[in-house]
Scaffold this motif. Structure first.
Motif, PDB file in Angstrom:
ATOM      1  N   CYS A 190       0.974   1.901   2.471  1.00  0.00           N
ATOM      2  CA  CYS A 190       1.728   2.143   3.480  1.00  0.00           C
ATOM      3  C   CYS A 190       1.173   3.397   4.491  1.00  0.00           C
ATOM      4  CB  CYS A 190       3.194   2.675   3.423  1.00  0.00           C
ATOM      5  SG  CYS A 190       4.260   1.278   2.741  1.00  0.00           S
TER       6      CYS A 190
ATOM      7  N   LEU B 108      -1.935   1.514   6.008  1.00  0.00           N
ATOM      8  CA  LEU B 108      -1.569   0.736   7.192  1.00  0.00           C
ATOM      9  C   LEU B 108      -1.336   1.631   8.308  1.00  0.00           C
ATOM     10  CD1 LEU B 108       0.325  -2.145   5.115  1.00  0.00           C
ATOM     11  CD2 LEU B 108      -1.746  -2.476   6.283  1.00  0.00           C
ATOM     12  N   SER B 109      -0.470   2.740   8.043  1.00  0.00           N
ATOM     13  CA  SER B 109      -0.058   3.487   9.288  1.00  0.00           C
ATOM     14  C   SER B 109      -1.253   4.125  10.035  1.00  0.00           C
ATOM     15  CB  SER B 109       0.872   4.719   8.833  1.00  0.00           C
ATOM     16  OG  SER B 109       1.971   4.290   7.906  1.00  0.00           O
ATOM     17  N   GLN B 110      -2.353   4.172   9.616  1.00  0.00           N
ATOM     18  CA  GLN B 110      -3.503   4.846  10.090  1.00  0.00           C
ATOM     19  C   GLN B 110      -4.360   3.735  10.705  1.00  0.00           C
ATOM     20  OE1 GLN B 110      -3.935   7.921   9.918  1.00  0.00           O
ATOM     21  NE2 GLN B 110      -3.062   8.774   8.029  1.00  0.00           N
TER      22      GLN B 110
ATOM     23  N   PHE C 267      -1.719  -2.285  12.618  1.00  0.00           N
ATOM     24  CA  PHE C 267      -0.458  -2.514  11.876  1.00  0.00           C
ATOM     25  C   PHE C 267       0.710  -1.944  12.419  1.00  0.00           C
ATOM     26  CE2 PHE C 267       2.776  -1.839   8.730  1.00  0.00           C
ATOM     27  CZ  PHE C 267       2.884  -3.114   8.012  1.00  0.00           C
ATOM     28  N   PRO C 268       0.604  -0.762  13.031  1.00  0.00           N
ATOM     29  CA  PRO C 268       1.513  -0.196  13.807  1.00  0.00           C
ATOM     30  C   PRO C 268       2.049  -1.307  15.149  1.00  0.00           C
ATOM     31  CG  PRO C 268       0.281   1.604  13.323  1.00  0.00           C
ATOM     32  CD  PRO C 268      -0.433   0.217  13.008  1.00  0.00           C
TER      33      PRO C 268
ATOM     34  N   ILE D   9       2.244  -4.370  14.887  1.00  0.00           N
ATOM     35  CA  ILE D   9       3.068  -5.374  14.213  1.00  0.00           C
ATOM     36  C   ILE D   9       4.403  -4.692  14.238  1.00  0.00           C
ATOM     37  CG2 ILE D   9       3.707  -6.740  12.059  1.00  0.00           C
ATOM     38  CD1 ILE D   9       0.411  -7.357  11.929  1.00  0.00           C
ATOM     39  N   LEU D  10       4.285  -3.324  13.493  1.00  0.00           N
ATOM     40  CA  LEU D  10       5.755  -2.669  13.457  1.00  0.00           C
ATOM     41  C   LEU D  10       6.358  -2.715  14.845  1.00  0.00           C
ATOM     42  CD1 LEU D  10       4.813   0.072  10.981  1.00  0.00           C
ATOM     43  CD2 LEU D  10       5.863  -2.038  10.479  1.00  0.00           C
TER      44      LEU D  10
ATOM     45  N   GLY E 299       9.523  -4.497  16.070  1.00  0.00           N
ATOM     46  CA  GLY E 299      10.891  -4.100  15.728  1.00  0.00           C
ATOM     47  C   GLY E 299      11.365  -3.414  16.956  1.00  0.00           C
TER      48      GLY E 299
ATOM     49  N   ALA F 115      12.409  -6.064  19.554  1.00  0.00           N
ATOM     50  CA  ALA F 115      13.464  -6.697  19.087  1.00  0.00           C
ATOM     51  C   ALA F 115      14.792  -5.890  19.307  1.00  0.00           C
ATOM     52  CB  ALA F 115      13.235  -7.154  17.623  1.00  0.00           C
TER      53      ALA F 115
END
Lengths: 259, 280
Positions: free
Chosen positions: A29, A32-34, A38-39, A41-42, A45, A48
């Motif tokens: 995690c 991925l945050s770095q 990935f952020p 993709i987050l 949220g 949405a």
């Protein structure tokens, strides 16, 4: 080998697998945050949430308002409490007598407003809850000019989509990186969106954004820009500072701060 | 790993215990809840204090607060205050070593949060993304459970279940568990636990989460007062998260003591052995 040993062995193995999975989850995690991707993709949220929020509310849905008794005994000053800039200090020294709010950008009639002129515009008084992204809330009474009235005076052009609030408070010690924020025009025209010049029946204190702070009641505290000096109507905020529509947004905070 | 030759002779028979939708939603749930808890603790850390009421300044001090004090000798002490009582919680709550080993003031320690360092905006991105995953996954699970009859057949307590609550409680405390054919059904406490989590605890957590959103508060002005106001919502969300964690701990414990391998396999491949060495 005995059966009990096998079962114990298996259990130790599974415990080790669980431990390794936990460590992998944590470091995974973090890694991925770095990343860049990935952020993003987050961020689905966030989109949405904004879409769902729009679905269950209308443009005119009103934030909850409270009674005098609900007001917090103190209203915390967060972020800047006294802008460290010579220009602001000179204005404050004279009780903001020389203050003028500049409104320009994509508008038909750019204008500037003194505090007296802002006080003469249609006003609204509301007791609302201020929710900080950190988690705390405080309730206060605000009075200010309706931003819709300011927009009516300057007449945004059809391609204007956002109002950007340029503030007096530098976020860096060397006086650079002035705070800024942005909202869309639906929010800007909302009845509860005001340029507040009073808090709890007194002139807005310096600690809370004197002479003018934005109140945009359906969003978190960082959207409520303090020390507003200039409002710019734009079609896009891509070219302003970090390009994400606000000082905290440029640090990774969500532009839609309704959640 | 034991080789095939060493494996205990398996007796009894295999049957398909969990349907594919149940297995998929179970593991998505496990991942989403873990990430939600850990990113939630990071969000809590941004203001490690909880209140009751509409605001944080309603007159009463926080009922739970984690803070740090610097002693005269420079050491950082973690302090946790609960209902007015103070505890030294150095190393765990209020102050703990960061990943590099340096003492820092923070609510929950680095190894419990996502991301590990203080990073509120990133934690919010994780939290809200996986909140959507949890909700969509939960809706799929409920739709499947109702549609397939899983809910009525396997989860609804029967008359015999109700009459056997006391005995089941004693059996659980003595770690005596149904064997053979009886192990093919959820026992009554298990049914209560699952139903409470799916239909009470998770919806309450979701509601309290939504009640913290200033925008959703405007959907129907005043509805947030149903949960006692925004700061109460934050407290309820926090307590609910730990109740859920308590459920998971007991769940994993029960999985371990009723045939870990057999249970795990049944939630992965669907197959569960009744009777014999693994069945217990």
């Amino acid at each position: 080998m005995s059966r009990t040993f096998l079962r114990g062995d298996r259990r130790r193995f599974l415990a080790r697998v669980a431990g390794a999975a936990g460590a992998m989850l944590l470091s995974g995690c973090n890694r991925l945050s770095q990343t860049e991707w990935f952020p993003r993709i987050l961020g689905v949220g966030e989109k949405a949430s904004a879409a769902a929020a729009a679905l269950v509310t209308s443009r005119r849905s009103m934030a909850q308002e409270f009674t005098e008794a609900d007001r917090s005994p103190q209203f915390r000053s967060n972020g800047t409490s006294n802008p460290d800039s010579p220009a602001y200090q000179a204005l404050a020294a004279q009780g903001f007598a020389a203050y003028r709010l500049e409104v320009g950008g994509l508008v038909a009639a750019p204008a500037s407003f003194s505090l007296a002129e802002l006080r003469a515009l249609p006003a609204r008084t509301q007791i609302t809850r201020h929710d900080c992204v950190e988690g705390w809330s405080a309730i206060a009474k605000w009075k200010g000019a309706r931003l819709a009235a300011v927009l009516d005076a300057v007449r945004p052009t059809p391609d204007a989509r956002y109002a950007v609030f340029h503030c007096a408070d530098p976020m860096e010690a060397d006086g650079s990186d002035l705070y800024y924020e942005s909202i869309d025009l639906d929010d800007a025209r909302h009845p509860q969106t005001i340029l507040a010049y009073e808090m709890n029946d007194a002139a807005l204190p310096v600690a809370n954004g004197a002479p003018i702070r934005l109140r945009v009641e359906r969003q978190l505290g960082y959207k409520h820009a303090k020390y507003v000096m200039r409002i710019e109507l734009v079609a896009s905020f891509d070219r302003i500072a970090g390009g994400r529509g606000g000082y905290w947004e440029d640090q990774g905070y969500q532009w839609f701060a309704g959640i | 790993m034991p080789t095939t030759a060493e494996r205990a002779p398996a007796t009894g028979y295999l049957y398909r215990r969990h349907s594919l939708p149940v297995r998929i939603t179970h593991w998505i749930n496990a991942i989403a809840l873990t990430i939600l808890l850990m990113s939630g603790l990071q969000i809590f850390n941004a203001h490690p204090a909880l209140y009751w009421g509409k605001s944080s300044y309603a007159g009463a001090p926080p009922w739970l607060e984690m803070g740090a004090l610097q002693k005269a000798d420079g050491d950082l002490v973690g302090i946790t205050r609960v209902f007015g009582r103070e505890f030294d919680s150095t190393g765990l709550f209020g102050a703990s070593n960061n990943r590099a080993g340096a003492p820092v003031p923070r609510g929950f320690p680095w190894w419990t949060t996502i991301p590990d360092n203080a990073w509120l905006s990133m934690a919010r991105s994780w939290h809200f993304f996986f909140a959507w995953i949890l909700v969509l996954n939960g809706l799929c699970y409920i739709a499947h459970s109702v549609g397939s009859g899983h809910l009525a057949r396997d989860l609804a307590p029967t008359g015999a279940d109700w009459r056997g609550v006391g005995r089941s409680l004693v059996d659980h405390l003595r770690l005596r568990h149904p064997a053979g054919e009886a192990s093919k059904r959820y026992n009554v406490l298990q049914k209560f636990a699952y139903l409470a989590v799916v239909f009470v605890l998770l919806p309450l957590l979701l509601l309290a989460g939504l009640a913290m959103s200033p925008w959703l508060g405007a959907a129907w002005p005043g509805w947030v007062d149903v949960v006692g106001g925004r700061q109460s919502a934050r407290s309820i969300h926090f307590i609910g998260a730990w109740l859920l964690s308590g459920f998971v701990l007991i769940h994993v414990f029960e999985v371990a003591v009723t045939g870990l391998w057999n249970n795990l396999r049944s939630m992965i491949t669907g197959r569960y052995r009744v009777g014999g060495e693994e069945g217990s």
